[in-house]
Design a protein around this motif. Structure first.
Motif, mmCIF file in Angstrom:
data_model
loop_
_atom_site.group_PDB
_atom_site.id
_atom_site.type_symbol
_atom_site.label_atom_id
_atom_site.label_comp_id
_atom_site.label_asym_id
_atom_site.label_seq_id
_atom_site.Cartn_x
_atom_site.Cartn_y
_atom_site.Cartn_z
ATOM 1 N N GLY A 35 0.816 -1.222 0.000
ATOM 2 C CA GLY A 35 0.000 0.000 0.000
ATOM 3 C C GLY A 35 0.844 1.264 0.000
ATOM 4 N N SER A 36 1.992 1.221 0.673
ATOM 5 C CA SER A 36 2.877 2.397 0.763
ATOM 6 C C SER A 36 3.553 2.694 -0.570
ATOM 7 C CB SER A 36 3.955 2.188 1.831
ATOM 8 O OG SER A 36 3.363 2.025 3.096
ATOM 9 N N TRP A 37 3.683 1.682 -1.414
ATOM 10 C CA TRP A 37 4.319 1.866 -2.722
ATOM 11 C C TRP A 37 3.422 2.687 -3.662
ATOM 12 C CZ3 TRP A 37 7.487 2.654 -6.401
ATOM 13 C CH2 TRP A 37 7.234 2.287 -7.718
ATOM 14 N N ALA A 38 2.098 2.461 -3.592
ATOM 15 C CA ALA A 38 1.160 3.110 -4.526
ATOM 16 C C ALA A 38 1.294 4.643 -4.564
ATOM 17 C CB ALA A 38 -0.267 2.683 -4.210
ATOM 18 N N PRO A 39 1.268 5.347 -3.400
ATOM 19 C CA PRO A 39 1.365 6.814 -3.473
ATOM 20 C C PRO A 39 2.757 7.321 -3.885
ATOM 21 C CG PRO A 39 1.209 6.096 -1.181
ATOM 22 C CD PRO A 39 1.005 4.883 -2.033
ATOM 23 N N PHE A 44 8.116 8.807 -7.977
ATOM 24 C CA PHE A 44 9.120 7.886 -8.543
ATOM 25 C C PHE A 44 9.300 8.181 -10.034
ATOM 26 C CE2 PHE A 44 10.019 3.472 -10.196
ATOM 27 C CZ PHE A 44 11.241 3.303 -9.565
ATOM 28 N N LYS A 45 8.174 8.383 -10.709
ATOM 29 C CA LYS A 45 8.166 8.682 -12.148
ATOM 30 C C LYS A 45 8.868 10.017 -12.425
ATOM 31 C CE LYS A 45 4.720 9.393 -15.824
ATOM 32 N NZ LYS A 45 4.816 10.842 -15.966
ATOM 33 N N ASN A 46 8.552 11.034 -11.624
ATOM 34 C CA ASN A 46 9.151 12.362 -11.812
ATOM 35 C C ASN A 46 10.641 12.378 -11.523
ATOM 36 O OD1 ASN A 46 6.611 13.263 -12.430
ATOM 37 N ND2 ASN A 46 6.186 14.114 -10.401
ATOM 38 N N THR A 47 11.043 11.695 -10.427
ATOM 39 C CA THR A 47 12.454 11.669 -10.023
ATOM 40 C C THR A 47 13.321 11.057 -11.123
ATOM 41 O OG1 THR A 47 11.721 11.358 -7.742
ATOM 42 C CG2 THR A 47 14.036 10.944 -8.169
ATOM 43 N N LEU A 48 12.828 9.971 -11.714
ATOM 44 C CA LEU A 48 13.614 9.294 -12.758
ATOM 45 C C LEU A 48 13.420 9.931 -14.133
ATOM 46 C CD1 LEU A 48 13.044 5.549 -11.750
ATOM 47 C CD2 LEU A 48 15.134 6.866 -11.469
ATOM 48 N N VAL A 103 17.325 5.118 -5.667
ATOM 49 C CA VAL A 103 17.914 4.684 -6.944
ATOM 50 C C VAL A 103 18.289 5.889 -7.808
ATOM 51 C CG1 VAL A 103 16.790 2.421 -7.011
ATOM 52 C CG2 VAL A 103 15.632 4.373 -8.063
ATOM 53 N N PRO A 104 19.516 5.855 -8.398
ATOM 54 C CA PRO A 104 19.987 7.013 -9.172
ATOM 55 C C PRO A 104 19.498 7.034 -10.619
ATOM 56 C CG PRO A 104 21.731 5.376 -8.989
ATOM 57 C CD PRO A 104 20.559 4.825 -8.241
ATOM 58 N N ASN A 105 19.157 5.877 -11.181
ATOM 59 C CA ASN A 105 18.741 5.840 -12.591
ATOM 60 C C ASN A 105 17.805 4.659 -12.863
ATOM 61 O OD1 ASN A 105 20.363 3.431 -13.066
ATOM 62 N ND2 ASN A 105 22.137 4.797 -13.004
ATOM 63 N N VAL A 106 17.316 4.590 -14.088
ATOM 64 C CA VAL A 106 16.328 3.567 -14.467
ATOM 65 C C VAL A 106 16.891 2.158 -14.341
ATOM 66 C CG1 VAL A 106 14.924 2.672 -16.375
ATOM 67 C CG2 VAL A 106 15.063 5.116 -16.001
ATOM 68 N N TRP A 107 18.162 1.963 -14.668
ATOM 69 C CA TRP A 107 18.757 0.616 -14.644
ATOM 70 C C TRP A 107 18.802 0.051 -13.234
ATOM 71 C CZ3 TRP A 107 18.355 -1.343 -19.137
ATOM 72 C CH2 TRP A 107 18.492 -0.535 -20.272
ATOM 73 N N VAL A 108 19.167 0.891 -12.277
ATOM 74 C CA VAL A 108 19.173 0.452 -10.866
ATOM 75 C C VAL A 108 17.721 0.249 -10.399
ATOM 76 C CG1 VAL A 108 19.918 0.997 -8.505
ATOM 77 C CG2 VAL A 108 21.335 1.695 -10.452
#
Length: 395
Positions: A35-39, A44-48, A103-108
């Protein structure tokens, strides 16, 4: 009661309520992480700096992680017992949301998502296996209320998450989730039921079962969870786009579904102890079928929301009964039967909604919600296998 069960230290000391509390806390914690992952997803999308398609692939990686690690967890449970496996998976899972935040990038991020999905799934198999052992020890059904605690954890995690992130930020939220997980685990740790594996048969049980029964029970889990995933992912969109609901009202579809599901899961064990697994499963399946057809044929949003609420009542106890039956199959270690049922069930919940989204582009969601209940007819045809859910001594 001791003479009817294995005299484990927990039972000898009269710790029945404690082993039940421990397994309930494990379900609560697993649901809380999910449940904590959903919000966190928008941040997460913006950061990466990624688009919807890449985010979709990352979420798919979460699902792949679950499906890879679930059968592996089942093998370890057969070999080591559920207590050891649930402890290890819970320890590893606790800081993973924090790892994902850093995580610093998409691969990680791909690796972190695989681990998060993998250990949510692996812990899921282990805690369900432990719940099966607690059912046997207590000689009564507890699986539905365990799943109610998972629903409750998910509700708490998603409700607190958005508010916490808005006020304190993403990193403090991830640290908070990690601290909560370790705290809950610390309380549950000494009380988790210690179950004995069977070392003489563990080697052969590491292979996937060749008998059809676990796969048939898995099919029940699959066809119970596809509709659940469909409501979760597409219910709000259906209410908004096709029934003209406001943004606020469209959220009530999932809320009504979740609320009736959680409430009925707390009641489900008493119902199953009273009427048995087969009869309970049949009534639940028919209720869910009526609810989803009502939602699909509804001329307006309030009636569709009522349909979703009815579907929640029905679906609530279908999965716990399937999991109990899977963990109680004769001649099969609980971890193996459960890993098949969880693997099939969760694959339906993870992958079917994306397929349904693709179909809905051409047909609309009203057709989807009217036709998905066809799966319940298969559940009804296989419902006699739910008799294995009663092997825990509830009768």
């Amino acid at each position: 009661m001791d003479q009817h069960t294995n005299p484990t230290p927990a039972v000898r000391s009269g710790y029945m309520p404690k082993i039940r509390l421990a397994v309930s806390l494990l379900f609560l914690m697993n649901g809380f992480v999910t449940g904590s992952w959903a919000p966190k997803i928008p941040e997460f999308k913006n950061t990466l700096g990624i688009g919807e398609s890449v985010l979709g692939l990352l979420i798919l990686t979460f699902g792949v992680g679950s499906l890879v690690l679930m059968p592996i967890a089942g093998g370890f449970i057969a070999k080591l017992g559920s207590q050891k496996v649930v402890r290890v998976t819970a320890i590893i899972l606790s800081p993973l949301l924090l790892l994902l935040t850093l995580v610093p990038n998409v691969w990680v991020a791909i690796g972190a998502m695989f681990l998060l999905g993998g250990f949510v799934g692996a812990m899921d198999v282990a805690m369900n296996a432990n719940a099966v052992e607690v059912e046997k020890t207590m000689r009564r059904a507890i699986m539905s209320s365990c799943h109610a605690y998972w629903s409750l954890g998910g509700l708490i995690g998603s409700a607190i998450g958005g508010v916490f992130i808005a006020h304190f930020g993403v990193l403090p939220h991830a640290i908070f989730v990690t601290i909560v997980c370790f705290s809950v685990l610390a309380i549950a740790w000494p009380m988790i039921l210690h179950d004995q594996p069977h070392p003489d048969t563990a080697k052969e049980r590491l292979r996937l079962p060749l008998t059809p029964l676990p796969w048939l029970i898995g099919l029940v889990a699959l066809f119970s969870m596809v509709p659940e995933g469909t409501v979760l992912d597409w219910g709000a969109l259906y209410l908004r786009n096709e029934l003209g609901a406001s943004v606020a009202l469209s959220g009530f579809g999932f809320a009504a579904f979740s609320a009736t599901m959680a409430i009925m899961r707390f009641a489900g064990d008493h119902v199953r102890d009273r009427f048995g697994g087969v009869k309970t499963l049949r009534v639940c399946t028919l209720t869910a079928l009526v609810g989803l057809v009502l939602a699909g044929l509804a001329p307006n949003a309030p009636l569709a929301i009522l349909g979703f609420a009815l579907a929640g009542i029905g679906i609530s106890n279908m999965v716990p009964i399937a999991f109990s039956a899977a963990g109680n199959m004769p001649g099969l270690a609980p971890g193996i039967g459960l890993s098949v049922a969880t693997f099939m069930g969760y694959s339906g919940m993870l992958f079917a909604p994306s397929l349904i989204g693709f179909i809905a582009e051409h047909t609309g969601f009203a057709v989807i919600f009217t036709c998905v209940p066809i799966l319940f007819i298969v559940v009804l045809l296989l419902s006699h296998h739910a008799v294995h859910a009663d092997r825990n001594g509830g009768h």
